[in-house]
Design a protein around this motif. Structure first.
Motif, PDB file in Angstrom:
ATOM      1  N   VAL A   1      34.584  15.019 -20.772  1.00 18.58           N
ATOM      2  CA  VAL A   1      33.092  13.629 -21.865  1.00 18.58           C
ATOM      3  C   VAL A   1      33.246  14.170 -23.012  1.00 18.58           C
ATOM      4  CG1 VAL A   1      31.841  11.985 -21.519  1.00 18.58           C
ATOM      5  CG2 VAL A   1      33.484  12.656 -19.278  1.00 18.58           C
TER       6      VAL A   1
ATOM      7  N   GLU B   1      27.966  10.398 -24.938  1.00 17.06           N
ATOM      8  CA  GLU B   1      27.625  10.118 -24.285  1.00 17.06           C
ATOM      9  C   GLU B   1      27.969   8.731 -24.536  1.00 17.06           C
ATOM     10  OE1 GLU B   1      23.105  10.194 -25.091  1.00 17.06           O
ATOM     11  OE2 GLU B   1      23.997  11.642 -27.218  1.00 17.06           O
TER      12      GLU B   1
ATOM     13  N   LEU C   1      30.277   8.860 -21.315  1.00 20.17           N
ATOM     14  CA  LEU C   1      29.795   8.871 -20.111  1.00 20.17           C
ATOM     15  C   LEU C   1      29.982   7.732 -18.891  1.00 20.17           C
ATOM     16  CD1 LEU C   1      27.020  12.075 -20.073  1.00 20.17           C
ATOM     17  CD2 LEU C   1      28.843  11.566 -18.707  1.00 20.17           C
TER      18      LEU C   1
ATOM     19  N   ASN D   1      31.912   6.074 -15.712  1.00 20.84           N
ATOM     20  CA  ASN D   1      30.526   5.477 -14.413  1.00 20.84           C
ATOM     21  C   ASN D   1      30.915   4.535 -14.369  1.00 20.84           C
ATOM     22  OD1 ASN D   1      28.603   5.803 -13.580  1.00 20.84           O
ATOM     23  ND2 ASN D   1      27.533   4.830 -14.385  1.00 20.84           N
TER      24      ASN D   1
ATOM     25  N   VAL E   1      33.272  15.444 -13.653  1.00 19.86           N
ATOM     26  CA  VAL E   1      32.871  15.500 -15.499  1.00 19.86           C
ATOM     27  C   VAL E   1      32.620  17.330 -16.140  1.00 19.86           C
ATOM     28  CG1 VAL E   1      32.755  13.258 -15.717  1.00 19.86           C
ATOM     29  CG2 VAL E   1      30.761  14.465 -15.617  1.00 19.86           C
TER      30      VAL E   1
ATOM     31  N   ILE F   1      31.495  18.164 -19.305  1.00 17.40           N
ATOM     32  CA  ILE F   1      30.901  18.238 -21.220  1.00 17.40           C
ATOM     33  C   ILE F   1      31.041  18.388 -21.998  1.00 17.40           C
ATOM     34  CG2 ILE F   1      28.837  16.909 -22.542  1.00 17.40           C
ATOM     35  CD1 ILE F   1      27.852  15.773 -19.517  1.00 17.40           C
TER      36      ILE F   1
ATOM     37  N   TYR G   1      22.670  16.401 -19.713  1.00 21.46           N
ATOM     38  CA  TYR G   1      23.639  16.964 -18.616  1.00 21.46           C
ATOM     39  C   TYR G   1      22.849  15.845 -17.243  1.00 21.46           C
ATOM     40  CZ  TYR G   1      27.153  19.594 -18.841  1.00 21.46           C
ATOM     41  OH  TYR G   1      28.499  20.452 -19.118  1.00 21.46           O
TER      42      TYR G   1
ATOM     43  N   ALA H   1      23.773  12.253 -16.930  1.00 19.54           N
ATOM     44  CA  ALA H   1      24.901  12.432 -16.274  1.00 19.54           C
ATOM     45  C   ALA H   1      25.145  12.374 -15.177  1.00 19.54           C
ATOM     46  CB  ALA H   1      26.078  13.579 -16.822  1.00 19.54           C
TER      47      ALA H   1
ATOM     48  N   LEU I   1      30.083   9.587 -11.756  1.00 17.69           N
ATOM     49  CA  LEU I   1      30.755  10.595 -11.666  1.00 17.69           C
ATOM     50  C   LEU I   1      30.129  12.199 -10.893  1.00 17.69           C
ATOM     51  CD1 LEU I   1      29.422  10.505 -15.419  1.00 17.69           C
ATOM     52  CD2 LEU I   1      30.987   9.399 -14.424  1.00 17.69           C
TER      53      LEU I   1
END
Length: 427
Positions: free
Chosen positions: A134, A137, A140, A144, A156, A158, A192, A195, A201
């Protein structure tokens, strides 16, 4: 009688025997005669040897090599790496369809890229890919939502932008603050945490890729240290990371370049991982160019020699639609004749027939050539056929994969009927 064989420096799979250029012992002239020009020819053994360097570097480690297919996405090339047990790094739904058609294990597929669509996300979830890298933001949130709509969870990783200069061409630098890729280093911990709170996720790793055609180990080491600092901070915030993905980008020798060998580079990087206590963590890398770049040549025929007041031009039948790197990046490719010719050498710009001044393959090359001769453009395995186009309504070239005594046509030459098939004139 044994005839002398002269291997080309930096290209151990290409040699000149009795004055004629060969790839894995196969005559490039004979291949061009059989399939026409322009023609891309790839050495399977060179690809496997390049992959073996990564495998040596990771021996005894929990590691996965994911070939970055944007370098060369031809099915015949993908099949080589699928059969060798590789995973794949993709950046589109089309690339996902390609790797699956080539026999890839979807669990070994990593989906990168800054602009994944909802349709591509659904396609990848349905296929059961291993992980999404990913890059924002906003992505994400969309991923999701799509995962929840599909009744599952998306694994995922990042992508972090470490703000490290890879010391390469600005068009292929991806890890600086001004680049579009990844999330800002100083936002990583907060992203993080967020997420990990999203029900659709499953956070499994961290990703970093700083650029392409990197010929120095120091940017990798700098990026590694910054990523490991982040891993410590992210896990201290309560978000465990299963794998570390360090991307790709290792360069090749185009013109006397001296990138570190893949196994030597990873010896350095693994030493730092061990020193910081991450040596047993699962590792993922995403090489592209370094696995295919020097495996390929483009064979082209000389059409005309055109003397000029300031420049002499060697006009060939390959063009910027076949070999886009010189026009896009001012990139250098060695150009050598398939057969040696005696006589006076002349300095030429090697150019194609496309109606653009940017349509050049090589500047100021000293060649002994005549119309009808054939030339080999070296190091053409990466970012050539994959970026080819139909500009000037030119058909894409044919491709041949050589493996020892076998030469297999893996893509037939594109015809005008192929190009017109999906179009329709207005009534």
């Amino acid at each position: 009688m044994n005839h002398p064989v002269a291997r080309l420096p930096g290209h151990p799979h290409i040699a000149r025997k009795d004055g004629v250029l060969q790839i894995e012992g196969q005559s490039l002239s004979e291949l061009a005669q059989a399939h026409g020009t322009p023609l891309f020819v790839y050495s399977k053994q060179w690809m496997l040897d390049a992959l073996a360097a990564y495998q040596r570097g990771f021996e005894g480690r929990d590691a996965l090599v994911c070939y970055a297919i944007k370098a060369n996405s031809s099915l015949g090339v993908l099949r080589v790496f699928a059969e060798a047990g590789c995973g794949f790094d993709i950046v589109s739904g089309g690339e996902l369809a390609r790797v699956l058609a080539a026999g890839a294990d979807p669990v070994k597929v990593i989906f990168s890229g800054v602009g994944k669509t909802r349709a591509e996300m659904r396609q990848a979830l349905a296929a059961g890919i291993g992980c999404f890298n990913v890059e924002s933001e906003a992505e994400l949130e969309v991923l999701n939502a799509v995962a929840l709509e599909e009744g599952g969870r998306a694994a995922v990783s990042i992508r972090i932008n470490p703000n490290v200069d890879p010391k390469t061409h600005p068009y292929i630098s991806t890890g600086l603050k001004g680049n579009k890729f990844g999330v800002a280093h100083d936002r990583a911990v907060a992203i993080y945490r967020h997420a990990a709170s999203l029900q659709g996720l499953q956070v499994v790793g961290i990703d970093c890729h700083i650029g392409s055609q990197i010929t120095d180990a120091s940017p990798y080491l700098e990026a590694l240290e910054r990523v490991l600092d982040l891993v410590e901070a992210i896990e201290a915030a309560g978000v465990p990371l299963h794998h570390l993905d360090f991307g790709g980008g290792l360069g090749i020798d185009y013109n006397g370049d001296t990138p570190p060998a893949a196994d030597a580079l990873w010896q350095q990087l693994l030493a730092r991982l061990d020193a910081r206590g991450f040596g047993r963590r699962r590792l993922i890398v995403e090489p592209g160019r370094s696995l295919v770049g020097n495996a390929g040549v483009c064979v082209t025929e000389v059409l005309y020699l055109k003397p000029g007041e300031e420049k002499n031009f060697c006009i060939v039948d390959a063009a910027m639609n076949d070999l886009p790197r010189p026009a896009m990046y001012q990139a250098f490719h060695q150009i050598v004749p398939l057969a040696e010719r005696q006589g006076q050498a002349t300095t030429y710009d090697v150019v194609g027939p496309v109606c653009e001044s940017g349509d050049w393959i090589g500047r100021d090359r000293v060649l002994q050539v005549a119309p009808g001769d054939r030339l080999a453009v070296l190091s053409a395995g990466a970012y050539c056929m994959a970026m080819a186009s139909n500009y000037n309504t030119r058909g894409r070239a044919a491709e041949v994969l050589v493996s020892g005594t076998q030469a297999t046509l893996i893509r037939r030459r594109e015809t005008i009927e192929d190009q017109l098939r999906s179009e329709q004139p207005c009534a």
